[in-house]
Scaffold this motif. Structure first.
Motif, mmCIF file in Angstrom:
data_model
loop_
_atom_site.group_PDB
_atom_site.id
_atom_site.type_symbol
_atom_site.label_atom_id
_atom_site.label_comp_id
_atom_site.label_asym_id
_atom_site.label_seq_id
_atom_site.Cartn_x
_atom_site.Cartn_y
_atom_site.Cartn_z
ATOM 1 N N GLY A 458 1.355 -1.431 0.269
ATOM 2 C CA GLY A 458 -0.239 0.318 0.247
ATOM 3 C C GLY A 458 0.864 1.482 0.275
ATOM 4 N N HIS A 459 0.444 2.576 0.306
ATOM 5 C CA HIS A 459 0.315 3.598 0.085
ATOM 6 C C HIS A 459 1.009 3.893 2.011
ATOM 7 C CE1 HIS A 459 -0.617 4.608 -4.238
ATOM 8 N NE2 HIS A 459 -1.638 3.868 -3.827
ATOM 9 N N PRO A 460 2.527 4.980 1.464
ATOM 10 C CA PRO A 460 2.556 5.844 3.177
ATOM 11 C C PRO A 460 1.977 6.945 2.776
ATOM 12 C CG PRO A 460 4.411 5.827 1.729
ATOM 13 C CD PRO A 460 3.283 4.979 0.628
ATOM 14 N N VAL A 461 1.274 8.159 3.930
ATOM 15 C CA VAL A 461 0.972 9.172 3.979
ATOM 16 C C VAL A 461 1.869 9.320 5.185
ATOM 17 C CG1 VAL A 461 -1.363 8.705 2.848
ATOM 18 C CG2 VAL A 461 -1.073 8.806 6.218
ATOM 19 N N VAL A 462 2.337 10.624 4.850
ATOM 20 C CA VAL A 462 3.396 11.725 5.818
ATOM 21 C C VAL A 462 2.136 12.284 6.555
ATOM 22 C CG1 VAL A 462 4.843 12.926 6.184
ATOM 23 C CG2 VAL A 462 4.491 11.736 4.157
ATOM 24 N N LEU A 463 2.226 12.721 8.302
ATOM 25 C CA LEU A 463 1.584 13.785 8.896
ATOM 26 C C LEU A 463 2.848 14.799 8.582
ATOM 27 C CD1 LEU A 463 0.002 11.367 12.002
ATOM 28 C CD2 LEU A 463 -0.208 12.145 8.921
ATOM 29 N N ARG A 464 2.228 15.684 9.040
ATOM 30 C CA ARG A 464 3.219 17.177 9.063
ATOM 31 C C ARG A 464 2.512 18.126 9.272
ATOM 32 N NH1 ARG A 464 7.713 20.084 8.234
ATOM 33 N NH2 ARG A 464 8.109 21.537 6.769
ATOM 34 N N PRO A 465 2.980 17.638 10.960
ATOM 35 C CA PRO A 465 2.382 19.205 11.486
ATOM 36 C C PRO A 465 3.394 20.049 12.087
ATOM 37 C CG PRO A 465 2.490 16.775 12.394
ATOM 38 C CD PRO A 465 3.058 16.318 11.480
ATOM 39 N N ASP A 475 8.409 24.821 12.316
ATOM 40 C CA ASP A 475 9.287 24.208 13.302
ATOM 41 C C ASP A 475 7.699 23.020 13.522
ATOM 42 O OD1 ASP A 475 11.202 22.525 14.186
ATOM 43 O OD2 ASP A 475 11.142 23.224 16.456
ATOM 44 N N TRP A 476 8.304 21.236 13.605
ATOM 45 C CA TRP A 476 7.341 20.296 13.042
ATOM 46 C C TRP A 476 7.115 20.099 14.966
ATOM 47 C CZ3 TRP A 476 7.857 16.037 16.089
ATOM 48 C CH2 TRP A 476 9.635 15.596 16.742
ATOM 49 N N VAL A 501 2.254 5.103 8.226
ATOM 50 C CA VAL A 501 1.867 6.336 8.165
ATOM 51 C C VAL A 501 3.628 7.004 8.784
ATOM 52 C CG1 VAL A 501 0.867 8.098 10.202
ATOM 53 C CG2 VAL A 501 -0.660 6.306 8.784
ATOM 54 N N VAL A 502 3.525 7.931 8.544
ATOM 55 C CA VAL A 502 5.003 8.379 8.550
ATOM 56 C C VAL A 502 5.003 9.982 9.576
ATOM 57 C CG1 VAL A 502 6.112 7.008 7.002
ATOM 58 C CG2 VAL A 502 6.199 9.077 6.225
ATOM 59 N N LEU A 503 6.462 10.141 9.353
ATOM 60 C CA LEU A 503 5.944 11.694 10.409
ATOM 61 C C LEU A 503 7.096 12.574 10.284
ATOM 62 C CD1 LEU A 503 4.848 13.299 12.732
ATOM 63 C CD2 LEU A 503 6.181 13.106 13.943
ATOM 64 N N ASP A 504 7.055 14.129 9.915
ATOM 65 C CA ASP A 504 8.085 14.811 9.134
ATOM 66 C C ASP A 504 8.207 15.811 10.326
ATOM 67 O OD1 ASP A 504 9.354 16.577 7.795
ATOM 68 O OD2 ASP A 504 7.607 16.869 5.826
ATOM 69 N N VAL A 505 9.834 15.602 10.493
ATOM 70 C CA VAL A 505 10.343 16.386 11.357
ATOM 71 C C VAL A 505 11.466 17.539 10.798
ATOM 72 C CG1 VAL A 505 9.231 14.593 12.989
ATOM 73 C CG2 VAL A 505 12.139 14.687 11.793
ATOM 74 N N THR A 506 10.853 17.623 9.518
ATOM 75 C CA THR A 506 11.738 18.879 9.475
ATOM 76 C C THR A 506 11.514 19.869 9.265
ATOM 77 O OG1 THR A 506 12.118 17.052 7.663
ATOM 78 C CG2 THR A 506 13.228 19.602 7.043
ATOM 79 N N SER A 507 11.758 20.930 9.399
ATOM 80 C CA SER A 507 11.857 22.545 9.875
ATOM 81 C C SER A 507 12.313 23.440 8.424
ATOM 82 C CB SER A 507 12.938 22.887 11.221
ATOM 83 O OG SER A 507 13.985 23.189 10.274
ATOM 84 N N LYS A 508 11.687 24.779 8.999
ATOM 85 C CA LYS A 508 11.364 25.865 7.407
ATOM 86 C C LYS A 508 11.980 26.284 7.756
ATOM 87 C CE LYS A 508 8.390 28.411 4.714
ATOM 88 N NZ LYS A 508 7.381 29.326 4.000
ATOM 89 N N PRO A 509 12.920 26.804 6.922
ATOM 90 C CA PRO A 509 14.045 25.963 6.431
ATOM 91 C C PRO A 509 14.191 24.765 7.347
ATOM 92 C CG PRO A 509 15.337 28.207 6.862
ATOM 93 C CD PRO A 509 14.014 28.519 7.687
ATOM 94 N N PRO A 510 15.160 24.478 6.289
ATOM 95 C CA PRO A 510 15.297 23.901 4.811
ATOM 96 C C PRO A 510 14.038 23.096 4.648
ATOM 97 C CG PRO A 510 16.444 22.157 5.637
ATOM 98 C CD PRO A 510 15.298 22.600 7.324
ATOM 99 N N GLY A 511 12.536 22.658 4.795
ATOM 100 C CA GLY A 511 11.785 22.641 4.669
ATOM 101 C C GLY A 511 11.024 23.029 4.143
ATOM 102 N N ILE A 513 6.271 24.392 4.263
ATOM 103 C CA ILE A 513 5.424 23.667 5.137
ATOM 104 C C ILE A 513 4.645 22.557 4.042
ATOM 105 C CG2 ILE A 513 3.178 24.251 6.243
ATOM 106 C CD1 ILE A 513 3.821 26.689 7.098
ATOM 107 N N GLU A 514 4.655 22.783 3.227
ATOM 108 C CA GLU A 514 3.716 22.085 2.634
ATOM 109 C C GLU A 514 4.967 20.958 1.201
ATOM 110 O OE1 GLU A 514 0.887 21.819 1.785
ATOM 111 O OE2 GLU A 514 0.122 23.383 2.671
ATOM 112 N N TRP A 515 4.313 20.168 1.234
ATOM 113 C CA TRP A 515 5.422 19.009 0.041
ATOM 114 C C TRP A 515 5.838 19.465 -1.278
ATOM 115 C CZ3 TRP A 515 7.383 13.390 0.943
ATOM 116 C CH2 TRP A 515 7.894 13.634 2.405
ATOM 117 N N GLU A 516 4.761 20.218 -2.001
ATOM 118 C CA GLU A 516 4.689 20.869 -3.425
ATOM 119 C C GLU A 516 4.455 22.275 -2.704
ATOM 120 O OE1 GLU A 516 2.540 18.212 -5.982
ATOM 121 O OE2 GLU A 516 4.748 16.842 -5.892
#
Length: 516
Positions: A458-465, A475-476, A501-511, A513-516
């Motif tokens: 199946g597909h993974p989904v990413v939680l990005r709080p 910050d996440w 289900v995975v958790l995005d723990v990246t701050s902005k910057p470098p990421g 907020i949205e993935w695209e």
């Protein structure tokens, strides 16, 4: 109507220039942004109460780098330099700027060195947000060095008698905890400015500007149900009344229940005329097979405008529709390369995605504001709390939360997962603690899982709080583990196509907020 003497923020190409101006207004002091290319004589003609020099991407000693005209410091106007502006100020006044090889990015310990008008009463050791490769190695004559860091021997300086101060770090961002206090000390204590600028002034100015721009013409507004378009519509409605018709385009990329909520609740809350257009088939057809994020955004921007043009022709019996209202915010503009010298990080559908042959004149009353300012504006205008505090949702909708091509099946999967995430966040009472909670479907990725003693693929989904104050930095969010666990369990149990289900723990910057 008159405005007070402005604090001019001189933009050297920083993505934070507008944020500085916003922070000044947050201190109840009127501010305006001007480009660094503006001659000093024109700046002084505005009779500024103070001038703030912003950061920027250049090195002051490189050929062609923007410089500060020394005449600025002979005018008797208080000046505050930030990051690049601090270095340019130091160089113009006879100090030394060098590439020391000790770069500092992100959270950095700062040590206050002696008495400081900017930092009186603040901790002697504190954390600040740095973003520099060059450093001031020697302060100008007559200046007192008031702070240092490991990579910046002169991290702050002052010459209070002349009304001058500067810092190497960014006091305007939320990740410098005492930064707002420092800005206020400069404004109130060094520049001697009274805090008289209020949200009421902003409303009055915008209403007058909208009336002057629109006159008696008909206006349409692209309503999404989000706080930005809702506040923009309310502000324009206050200015021109029934000349405004809101157009809600259901592009098929909304979250579960949103189309119904907008159609049902918004008119009841505002009394604004609303036209609903179901264009989901059109958008999905245009997006078929498209995977590139920039192309997705540009397609959505183009289709939005075409749908609005069609809606305007239907509304035209009431008069000539010349104006289109958009809830564009400054982060949209700056990330689309709209700042002076800023990079194009991604084209927002309502900025970089607009077609060249646009048939409307744009009305963008929120273009110089950040999200928290917009919320304050909405509350002042009397919009319902649930509308004002709704989490930000991008105009391109779920299309940019699907990594891969967009189709109905993938949208249904993401809607179901997103709905669970929002439900559990609300149930835990965390809606106000989280700025935004994107749920992202990695549609072109599959992983092996085991469910019901059988193999799944199946597909993974990413939680990005994420937690933020202005969307320029973020910050996440450290959600409680039991909340994350419940969201994960429900998604993998209730959404058949998702097994991870995975958790995005990246701050902005470098990421971002949205993935695209």
């Amino acid at each position: 109507m008159t405005t007070p003497r402005p604090v001019l923020v001189v933009d050297f190409g920083a993505q934070y220039a507008q944020l500085i101006a916003r922070r000044v207004r947050e201190a109840k002091v009127y501010s305006e942004i001007v480009p660094h290319s503006m001659p000093v004589a024109e700046m002084l003609a505005k009779d500024p109460a103070a001038i703030i020099l912003s950061g920027g991407p250049s090195s002051v000693y490189e050929p062609g780098a923007p410089q500060v005209d020394g005449k600025l410091f002979d005018a008797g106007v208080p000046v505050f330099g930030i990051c690049y502006g601090f270095q340019a100020m130091a160089q113009a006044l006879g100090g030394t700027v060098a590439h020391t090889g000790r770069r500092e990015f992100g959270g950095t310990p700062l040590r206050v060195a002696g008495e400081s008008a900017l930092m009186v009463g603040l901790p002697a050791e504190q954390n600040v947000w740095m973003s520099h490769g060059d450093s001031v190695s020697e302060a100008p004559q007559g200046f007192t060095v008031t702070a240092t860091s490991a990579g910046a021997p002169v991290a702050a300086f002052e010459h209070v008698a002349q009304g001058f101060a500067g810092v190497q770090f960014h006091p305007e961002v939320g990740h410098t905890p005492h930064g707002q206090k420092m800005l206020e000390r400069f404004l109130y204590d060094i520049a001697r400015i009274e805090p008289t600028w209020t949200m009421g002034n902003i409303i009055d100015d915008q209403v007058a500007a909208i009336q002057a721009q629109v006159g008696s013409a008909e206006v349409i507004c692209g309503l999404s149900g989000g706080v930005d378009s809702a506040v923009a519509a309310a502000l324009v409605h206050k200015a021109v009344g029934d000349q405004l018709t809101c157009v809600f385009v259901d592009h098929g990329l909304l979250r579960a229940g949103e189309a119904e909520q907008v159609e049902r609740d918004y008119v009841a809350a505002t009394g604004i005329k609303l036209k609903v257009v179901d264009a989901s088939e059109r958008f999905l057809a245009a997006l078929a097979g498209v995977t590139d994020p920039e192309e997705k955004r540009k397609i959505i921007g183009r289709e939005f405008i075409r749908v609005f043009e069609a809606a305007a022709r239907e509304i035209a019996s009431a008069g000539d529709v010349q104006f289109l209202v958009q809830g564009t915010l400054y982060p949209d503009v700056v990330e689309s390369g709209g700042g002076t010298g800023t990079a194009n990080i991604k084209s927002h559908h309502n900025v970089g995605g607009l077609p060249d042959d646009l048939q409307f004149k744009l009305v963008e009353p929120l273009r110089t504001l950040f999200k928290d300012e917009v919320r304050a504006l909405g509350a002042t205008l009397g919009l319902p709390e649930e509308m004002v505090w709704r989490h930000p949702f991008p105009g391109p909708g779920l299309a940019i939360r699907i990594i891969g091509a967009v189709d109905r099946e993938r949208l249904d999967i993401l809607r179901a997962a997103d709905k669970i995430g929002r439900e559990e966040l609300t149930a835990a009472g965390l809606d106000r603690d989280v700025w935004q909670f994107p749920v992202v479907l990695l549609a072109d990725v599959r992983s092996v899982g085991v469910q019901g003693d059988g193999r799944t693929y199946g597909h993974p989904v990413v939680l990005r709080p994420v937690s933020s104050e202005d969307a320029m930095t973020a910050d996440w969010s450290r959600l409680p583990y039991d909340v994350i666990a419940k969201i994960s369990t429900r998604i993998t149990n209730e959404v058949r196509e998702v097994n991870r289900v995975v958790l995005d723990v990246t701050s902005k910057p470098p990421g971002t907020i949205e993935w695209e």
